[in-house]
Design a protein around this motif. Structure first.
Motif, PDB file in Angstrom:
ATOM      1  N   ILE A 108       0.837  -1.206   0.000  1.00  0.00           N
ATOM      2  CA  ILE A 108       0.000   0.000   0.000  1.00  0.00           C
ATOM      3  C   ILE A 108       0.868   1.251   0.000  1.00  0.00           C
ATOM      4  CG2 ILE A 108      -1.609   1.351   1.391  1.00  0.00           C
ATOM      5  CD1 ILE A 108      -2.832  -1.335   2.317  1.00  0.00           C
ATOM      6  N   LEU A 109       1.876   1.268   0.866  1.00  0.00           N
ATOM      7  CA  LEU A 109       2.747   2.447   0.954  1.00  0.00           C
ATOM      8  C   LEU A 109       3.495   2.677  -0.359  1.00  0.00           C
ATOM      9  CD1 LEU A 109       4.197   1.972   4.575  1.00  0.00           C
ATOM     10  CD2 LEU A 109       2.526   3.678   3.815  1.00  0.00           C
ATOM     11  N   SER A 110       3.999   1.608  -0.968  1.00  0.00           N
ATOM     12  CA  SER A 110       4.723   1.761  -2.235  1.00  0.00           C
ATOM     13  C   SER A 110       3.789   2.244  -3.340  1.00  0.00           C
ATOM     14  CB  SER A 110       5.384   0.443  -2.635  1.00  0.00           C
ATOM     15  OG  SER A 110       4.412  -0.564  -2.858  1.00  0.00           O
ATOM     16  N   LEU A 111       2.530   1.798  -3.302  1.00  0.00           N
ATOM     17  CA  LEU A 111       1.565   2.243  -4.308  1.00  0.00           C
ATOM     18  C   LEU A 111       1.277   3.735  -4.167  1.00  0.00           C
ATOM     19  CD1 LEU A 111      -0.267   1.472  -6.630  1.00  0.00           C
ATOM     20  CD2 LEU A 111      -1.990   0.750  -4.995  1.00  0.00           C
ATOM     21  N   ILE A 112       1.151   4.197  -2.930  1.00  0.00           N
ATOM     22  CA  ILE A 112       0.932   5.624  -2.696  1.00  0.00           C
ATOM     23  C   ILE A 112       2.119   6.432  -3.220  1.00  0.00           C
ATOM     24  CG2 ILE A 112       0.686   7.408  -0.918  1.00  0.00           C
ATOM     25  CD1 ILE A 112      -0.854   5.339   0.758  1.00  0.00           C
TER      26      ILE A 112
END
Length: 660
Positions: A401-405
């Motif tokens: 999720i963090l990498s996608l953001i």
């Protein structure tokens, strides 16, 4: 052949026109909220938004920052999901008012009050539950059980709700049952309070939902919001679009990419099929066949590692083994499933003279990679976290999720600001409410199975009626898993079936992981099996085809999926239970077996098959699939006989060879 080519040319569809129609339909903005719509900006709309946001933030905090007692965490997981279900999913067909009916407020209270009760009386409660409950213990537990039952009915329909109700009745009236189904019968207060415990509703299925599945649903919501889902479809079109029957082969790739994380065959059909089914029909596939292929591929998405529709996490928890072992064990069976799907489509396309899409109708690979290739980075991060660094599933999901953001900021069109992130967090919680309700209701069934001992008795029943014969026991298990899975989400179907069926197979010396994968496969395939073939019904609606025809065609195309589980039970090397030589051998012979099976079903190998050739190919498939060097040699010999006969026939008629 010339006539077929002209017909295909006439039917070729302009991809831009399909994309334009999809944009006009505003597909990306459609959200399945359960049916009730509230006025934007109204009190109820804001309340639902806040509850969804609170649920996501609560799970992120507990799973990544500060853990709390499982009683508190799992109870709140069910309560949050229940509030969303009762707010968004109407209990009956009525007009959808911009307000919450009193009865739904009562159901919400029936979740919140028991939660508060056990939190306040926790130290005494944990010693009384299911053993010596007090009156208020029973009242509060009954309220919670009834509310969970209604959650499941609204979120997933009647099948799971009826099954849960039957198990509750069995728990009380078991003393009237005959033979192995007999038990002494439990008083209502002991049974109901037992269900409101870590052995019932708050048990293993809810643990999987709260600890693992929720964050992956949240990850899926972020993927959807970033536009990565559409990128996956374009990516698949670049890979397979120009092949024979290209649009159907595109469905294989995109369904595997999307379906592994979706956890729902129906959701996969809706997301993936809305583009692929029209393309298949436009390139010459009949509507029923296009729907069947989409249903087959979307159902198969749930058996694809690493996520397997969240089933991998639940299986790892039940087996008590590391998650990567489950994911790796599922690789070869998934390869066979989609390998069979590929050749089913290819041979069918050849038999009716279909071709692939024209080059100008496909996205330009380097262009889509330059524009949105960065959206693959979160998937890579997720895979490395799970399979290489061996992080826990929820930690890996958070990194995803963090990498996608972070990567969303590469382009303005995908950039996620604070408001977008909050919106996705709220939307993701709403997307998880169905699976949470399903797992909670499955907990009722698992609780009764545990309390009454019926789970172990099921193993005895299968063992006794099969006479200890593994083949008969496998057939019984297959039928029961399909019947129990009809109309139920895969996770719930697997959770129930694993409790009652796996012990019987393990008693017959089937390796544990092979037994559980066998059950998981048929729990997935129940979505394809009439009369309650939910994936096929969803695909039929998109394809404007008859539901029953799509259902039976789906079973025909996916027939390899009904055989593969027998393959890895009889040959455990397929699930990596064996030596390197055994694994390589089963990979080669199994691949040849599914090719022979596809040719027999679709009446085509290099050219159209005669009836006797189909029979020989079927015999070849069975012998190649069955482990053993003698059967492998026989199967290979039969396949080569048909291959060379068709090769000579093809040369005689000077038919052009069409590459797959």
């Amino acid at each position: 052949m010339a006539e077929n080519t002209e017909r295909i040319t006439d039917l070729q569809v302009d991809i831009k026109e399909v994309e334009k129609k999809l944009e006009e339909m505003n597909i990306k903005d459609i959200e399945i909220s359960g049916g009730r719509e509230f006025k934007p900006g109204g009190v109820m709309s804001v309340a639902v938004y806040v509850v969804g946001l609170a649920m996501s933030l609560f799970h992120i905090y507990i799973l990544t920052i500060r853990a709390i007692d499982p009683w508190y965490f799992r109870t709140m997981h069910v309560v949050f999901a229940g509030v969303l279900v009762f707010a968004l999913v109407p209990g009956w067909k009525t007009k959808r008012p911009d307000r919450l009916p009193i009865v739904d407020m009562v159901f919400i209270l029936m979740l919140v009050a028991p939660a508060a009760y056990i939190f306040i009386n926790f130290d005494e409660w944990i010693y009384r539950v299911g053993v010596v409950p007090e009156t208020w213990d029973f009242i509060m537990s009954l309220m919670f059980v009834v509310a969970v039952w209604e959650m499941a009915r609204r979120a997933t329909g009647w099948p799971l709700a009826v099954l849960a109700a039957l198990f509750i009745l069995y728990g009380h009236f078991g003393n009237y049952m005959p033979g192995l189904f007999y038990h002494k019968g439990y008083d209502w207060d002991r049974m109901i309070t037992y269900l409101f415990s870590l052995d019932g509703i708050l048990g293993l299925p809810t643990l999987a939902s709260a600890h693992y599945i929720f964050l992956f649903v949240l990850f899926g919501a972020f993927v959807d919001s970033s536009g990565a889902g559409r990128f996956f479809v374009d990516f698949a079109r670049c890979i397979a679009g120009r092949l024979r029957g290209g649009p159907a082969k595109v469905s294989i790739v995109s369904s595997a990419l999307i379906g592994t994380a979706s956890g729902s065959s129906v959701a996969n059909v809706v997301v993936d099929g809305v583009l692929n089914i029209p393309l298949m029909k436009a390139s010459g596939f009949r509507g029923a066949v296009a729907g069947a292929i989409e249903a087959m591929n979307s159902t198969g998405g749930q058996i694809v590692p690493p996520v397997m529709g969240a089933g991998a996490f639940l299986m790892a928890e039940i087996l008590g083994i590391p998650y990567p072992k489950v994911a790796l064990a599922a690789v070869i069976p998934a390869f066979f499933y989609f390998g069979a799907a590929y050749f089913m489509i290819d041979f069918y396309s050849a038999s009716i003279g279909l071709q692939g899409l024209r080059k100008e109708q496909l996205p330009v690979f380097h262009k889509i990679m330059a524009e949105k290739g960065y959206l693959l980075i979160p998937i890579i991060v997720l895979l490395i976290s799970l399979m290489v660094l061996m992080y826990s599933p929820y930690r890996a999901a958070m990194y995803g999720i963090l990498s996608l953001i972070v990567v969303s900021w590469v382009r303005r069109s995908t950039r996620m600001g604070p408001k977008t992130i909050l919106d996705v967090l709220s939307k993701g919680a709403r997307g998880a409410m169905e699976i949470a309700a399903t797992c909670a209701a499955a907990g009722i069934i698992v609780g009764i199975l545990t309390q009454t001992g019926l789970g172990t008795k099921f193993a005895m029943i299968i063992f006794n009626y099969s006479g200890g014969n593994l083949y008969i026991a496998l057939i019984f298990t297959m039928i029961i898993a399909i019947v129990l899975g009809m109309g139920m989400p895969t996770t719930a179907a697997y959770a129930v079936c694993a409790s009652v069926l796996a012990p019987a197979l393990i008693q017959l010396n089937v390796p544990e992981i092979a037994a559980h994968l066998f059950i998981f496969y048929f729990a997935c395939l129940s979505a394809l099996t009439p009369p309650v073939a939910l994936a096929s019904f969803a695909a039929a609606a998109i394809a404007s085809a008859k539901t029953w025809e799509v259902g039976w065609q789906g079973m025909r195309f996916a027939i390899a999926g009904f055989i593969i589980p027998f393959m890895f039970v009889l040959g455990p090397a397929m699930v990596l239970e064996g030596t390197a030589v055994e694994i390589v051998t089963v990979l080669i012979t199994g691949t040849l077996g599914v090719i022979a099976l596809a040719a027999a079903v679709q009446t085509w190998l290099l050219t159209r098959c005669a009836t006797w050739e189909r029979l020989v190919l079927l015999a070849s498939a069975v012998t190649l699939i069955k482990p053993g060097w003698l059967t492998d040699v026989i199967g290979l010999g039969l396949l080569l006989v048909v291959f060379f006969i068709q090769l000579q026939r093809r040369k005689k008629v000077k038919a052009p060879f069409t590459s797959t």
